[in-house]
Design a protein around this motif. Structure first.
Motif, short mmCIF file in Angstrom:
data_model
loop_
_atom_site.label_atom_id
_atom_site.label_comp_id
_atom_site.label_asym_id
_atom_site.label_seq_id
_atom_site.Cartn_x
_atom_site.Cartn_y
_atom_site.Cartn_z
N ASN A 123 17.69 59.29 -22.84
CA ASN A 123 16.99 60.16 -23.77
C ASN A 123 15.75 60.83 -23.19
O ASN A 123 15.35 61.91 -23.65
CB ASN A 123 16.59 59.37 -25.02
N VAL A 124 15.13 60.18 -22.22
CA VAL A 124 13.91 60.75 -21.66
C VAL A 124 14.19 61.47 -20.34
O VAL A 124 13.92 62.66 -20.19
CB VAL A 124 12.84 59.64 -21.44
N ILE A 145 14.02 69.50 -21.45
CA ILE A 145 12.66 69.95 -21.13
C ILE A 145 12.09 69.16 -19.96
O ILE A 145 11.45 69.71 -19.06
CB ILE A 145 11.75 69.82 -22.37
N VAL A 146 12.35 67.85 -19.97
CA VAL A 146 11.83 66.99 -18.90
C VAL A 146 12.48 67.33 -17.56
O VAL A 146 11.80 67.42 -16.52
CB VAL A 146 12.06 65.50 -19.25
N LYS A 147 13.78 67.54 -17.57
CA LYS A 147 14.51 67.82 -16.32
C LYS A 147 14.02 69.10 -15.66
O LYS A 147 14.01 69.21 -14.43
CB LYS A 147 16.02 67.92 -16.60
N ASP A 148 13.63 70.09 -16.46
CA ASP A 148 13.22 71.38 -15.91
C ASP A 148 11.72 71.49 -15.66
O ASP A 148 11.22 72.56 -15.31
CB ASP A 148 13.64 72.49 -16.88
N PRO A 180 7.22 63.78 -11.02
CA PRO A 180 6.56 62.60 -10.43
C PRO A 180 6.36 61.47 -11.44
O PRO A 180 6.36 60.29 -11.06
CB PRO A 180 5.22 63.16 -9.95
N ILE A 181 6.22 61.81 -12.72
CA ILE A 181 6.07 60.77 -13.74
C ILE A 181 7.38 59.99 -13.89
O ILE A 181 7.38 58.76 -13.99
CB ILE A 181 5.66 61.39 -15.09
N ILE A 182 8.49 60.72 -13.89
CA ILE A 182 9.80 60.08 -13.99
C ILE A 182 10.03 59.16 -12.79
O ILE A 182 10.49 58.02 -12.92
CB ILE A 182 10.92 61.13 -14.10
#
Length: 216
Positions: free
Chosen positions: A9-10, A15-18, A24-26
């Protein structure tokens, strides 16, 4: 956060992937999760894996132990029904001080170490278990009465090593400054203090500080 939820989910959120800022947070989160799963005993060095505080906690800070003041700090977890020693050994002993909780910090105000009467103020961060210096009061105050109201800390009366005090002062955390306010009508120490009715009394406070903070 559950690992599967984070991955599905995250991490894979559009939005997160792009987002270059999220990458760097992931990566750091994945590394922290890997370390947590790999080691049974966690040292919690990563800010992503700090232990959370219980919902309710009671702190016993300093005081008199045996024949001398102590720097000991113990935390009581109401849900687990147990005390945990969270003493920072480098901290100096302090007794007969006032305490107040405000904006995530526990403030230890004034006090006595069997030789010196303090005007100093130390604040404790219960999450990081670290102590920080705050601005000192204008007067030394042992057996001081302390209360919190509307984002300010009030210190009233106490003993400075010579006389009981009727003076009072107010601390503003945003500016890290103490301001002397209207004195009480009587000298007073070894008292308790509290605020009453919060905002409904705030107008009276602006007119007369002694009407808002009750020291008995």
């Amino acid at each position: 956060m559950d690992t599967n939820y984070f991955m599905n989910n995250v991490k894979n959120n559009e939005i997160v992937k792009d987002s270059k800022e999220c990458k760097p947070i992931i990566i750091s989160t994945l590394k922290a999760m890997y370390d947590l799963n790999l080691n049974d005993s966690h040292n919690f060095q990563s800010p992503l894996s700090h232990p959370r505080l219980p919902n309710d906690i009671l702190l016993a800070i300093g005081g008199w132990s045996g024949s001398s003041p102590t720097n000991g700090v113990e935390a009581y977890d109401a849900r687990a029904d147990c005390w945990v020693n969270v003493t920072v050994e480098e901290e100096s002993p302090r007794a007969y001080h006032g305490t107040a909780y405000l904006d995530g910090f526990v403030y230890c105000i004034g006090g006595f170490d069997s030789m010196e009467y303090f005007s100093t103020v130390r604040k404790f961060n219960p999450v990081t278990r670290t102590w920080h210096q705050a601005a000192p009061m204008h007067s030394r105050r042992c057996y001081v009465s302390v209360a919190v109201l509307d984002g300010f800390i009030y210190a009233m009366g106490g003993y400075d090593g010579y006389v009981r005090l009727n003076t009072a002062e107010r601390y503003e955390p945003e500016t890290n400054l103490w301001t002397v306010i209207s004195p009480m009508h009587q000298q007073r120490s070894d008292a308790s203090a509290t605020s009453l009715h919060g905002k409904s009394q705030q107008k009276e406070l602006k007119q007369s500080f002694s009407k808002e903070i009750l020291s008995v």
